[in-house]
Design an enzyme around this catalytic site. Structure first.
Site, PDB file in Angstrom:
ATOM      1  N   HIS A 122       0.697  -1.208  -0.088  1.00  0.00           N
ATOM      2  CA  HIS A 122      -0.086  -0.159  -0.143  1.00  0.00           C
ATOM      3  C   HIS A 122       0.752   1.306   0.094  1.00  0.00           C
ATOM      4  CE1 HIS A 122      -3.630  -2.706   1.154  1.00  0.00           C
ATOM      5  NE2 HIS A 122      -2.682  -3.181   2.180  1.00  0.00           N
ATOM      6  N   ASP A 123       1.628   1.424   1.144  1.00  0.00           N
ATOM      7  CA  ASP A 123       2.271   2.635   1.135  1.00  0.00           C
ATOM      8  C   ASP A 123       3.369   3.070   0.230  1.00  0.00           C
ATOM      9  OD1 ASP A 123       0.650   2.994   3.462  1.00  0.00           O
ATOM     10  OD2 ASP A 123       2.315   2.408   5.035  1.00  0.00           O
TER      11      ASP A 123
END
Ligand code: BDR
Ligand code: CA
Length: 305
Positions: A238-239
Site C-alpha cells: 500500500h504505502d
C-alpha cells in the site's frame, strides 16, 4: 529533485516506503513526521528511526499526533506485529527524534518551499488535518499531498480492510481525511482499489524468490511482510505504491472525483464515498496501476540494495 516530507505510522509497509524514498534519486526527503496509526506514535517514531538508521542515513524524524482527532486508536497488531515491524528485529536506534512537533516542521517547510513541496502521507491524516486547522493559509501553499488511504470502489479490486467498505488509515481518523479532502490542497488518493490490484502485489512465489536473494534488504523485506502474506494470501504494498507516484506519475492513473467521508456509521465509519466522477472539483483518486513499473522499482531500489 522533488522535495518531500513523509508522514508515516511505521508499520511494515511504511518501512518499505521509507526505504524506497531514501533510495530514489528523484526525491529529496527533507524530513519524516510520525503519527499514531498501525502503532502508537512513540513506537511509530522509534520504528522510523530504526529504518533510517538501517539505511545508514540521518534524516530528521519529527513526532506528531498521538491520537486521532475523533475516536480511539485501534492499533493493527495482526498485520504489523507487536513492534509494528512484523517479524523484523532491528537494534534500538542511536538516532534521536527531533524536539520540534511534526505539525510545526510541516508548517515551517511549507513556508520555505511552498509549491515545490510534496507530502506523502502513509498513515492516518491527523498531522496534516491539524496543520490545516492551525494555519490554513500556510497549508494551502503546499504543492500536493499524496495519501495512501481509502477504498473508492472504482475498480474490481480491493475491499475494505477494517470494515467491508473502510480502509484502515481513513477508518482510524475519518475526520482528518475529511478535512484534508476538502481543504483545497491538491490531493492524490491512492486507495485499496489500486494497492490490491494483483498486478501490483507480491504473490507467494515471488515472496519465496525474494527470500532466496539474501541481500540485506531482501531479508528485511521478507521479515517485515511475511505476516501479510499469511493473512491475505498476497502482499499489498500500500504505502510504497503511494510513494512511487512521487517518483513517477505514470505508475498511477487518476481521475478527479468529489468524495465524502463517512464519519460516524457503525458499519461504515471511514468509508470514502465517490459522489461524482470526472469533475472539476474534488480530489484525484487512483483507479489504475502500472504494476510492472512499480514492482521493478521495488526490485531495483529496495531489494537489490
Ligand atoms: C494502510 O493501513 C496500514 O495498515 C498500512 O500501513 C497502510 O498505510 C493500508 O490500509
Ligand atoms: Ca501506513
Amino acid at each position: 529533485m522533488a522535495k518531500v516530507i513523509l508522514d508515516v505510522d511505521t508499520g511494515v509497509d511504511d518501512a518499505v516506503a521509507i526505504i524506497l524514498a531514501l533510495n530514489s534519486p528523484e526525491l529529496e526527503v527533507m524530513g519524516i513526521t510520525t503519527v499514531a496509526g498501525n502503532v502508537n506514535v512513540e513506537r511509530a517514531t522509534e520504528n522510523t528511526l530504526k529504518i533510517v538508521e538501517f539505511m545508514g542515513r540521518n534524516t530528521p524524524v519529527f513526532p506528531g499526533m498521538g491520537r486521532p482527532l475523533w475516536g480511539e486508536l485501534r492499533e493493527d497488531r495482526e498485520s504489523h506485529g507487536e513492534s509494528g515491524l512484523g517479524d523484523a528485529i532491528l537494534p534500538s536506534p542511536k538516532l534521536k527524534p527531533e524536539a520540534c512537533h511534526a505539525m510545526d516542521f510541516v508548517l515551517q517547510s511549507i513556508d520555505v518551499w511552498g509549491k515545490e513541496l510534496t507530502i506523502v502521507a502513509t498513515g492516518p491524516l491527523t498531522n496534516l488535518a491539524m496543520t490545516i486547522l492551525k494555519e490554513p493559509q500556510v497549508a494551502l501553499k503546499v504543492g500536493r499531498i499524496i495519501s495512501m488511504g481509502g477504498y473508492f470502489g472504482l475498480t474490481p479490486y480491493g475491499r475494505g480492510n477494517v470494515l467491508p467498505f473502510s480502509e484502515f488509515n481513513v477508518f482510524t481518523d475519518p475526520l482528518a481525511a475529511d478535512i484534508v479532502y476538502h481543504s483545497g490542497i491538491e490531493v492524490i488518493a491512492t486507495g485499496l482499489d489500486v494497492t490490491m490490484n494483483p498486478r501490483a502485489q507480491v504473490d507467494g512465489q515471488t515472496y519465496e524468490e525474494i527470500g532466496k536473494m539474501k541481500t540485506r534488504n531482501a531479508l528485511l523485506f521478507t521479515s517485515l511482510l511475511g505476516r501479510l502474506l499469511v493473512k491475505e494470501g498476497a502482499i499489498s504494498l500500500h504505502d510504497p505504491l503511494a510513494l512511487s507516484y512521487a517518483i513517477s506519475s505514470s505508475i498511477l492513473k487518476t481521475k478527479r472525483c468529489t468524495v465524502e467521508v463517512e464519519l460516524q456509521g457503525e458499519l461504515t465509519r471511514g468509508q470514502t464515498v465517490v459522489l461524482e466522477e470526472d469533475t472539476e472539483r474534488g480530489i484525484n483518486v487512483a483507479f489504475d496501476v502500472d504494476g510492472e513499473q512499480f514492482l521493478s522499482l521495488i526490485h531495483e531500489r529496495v531489494l537489490w540494495r
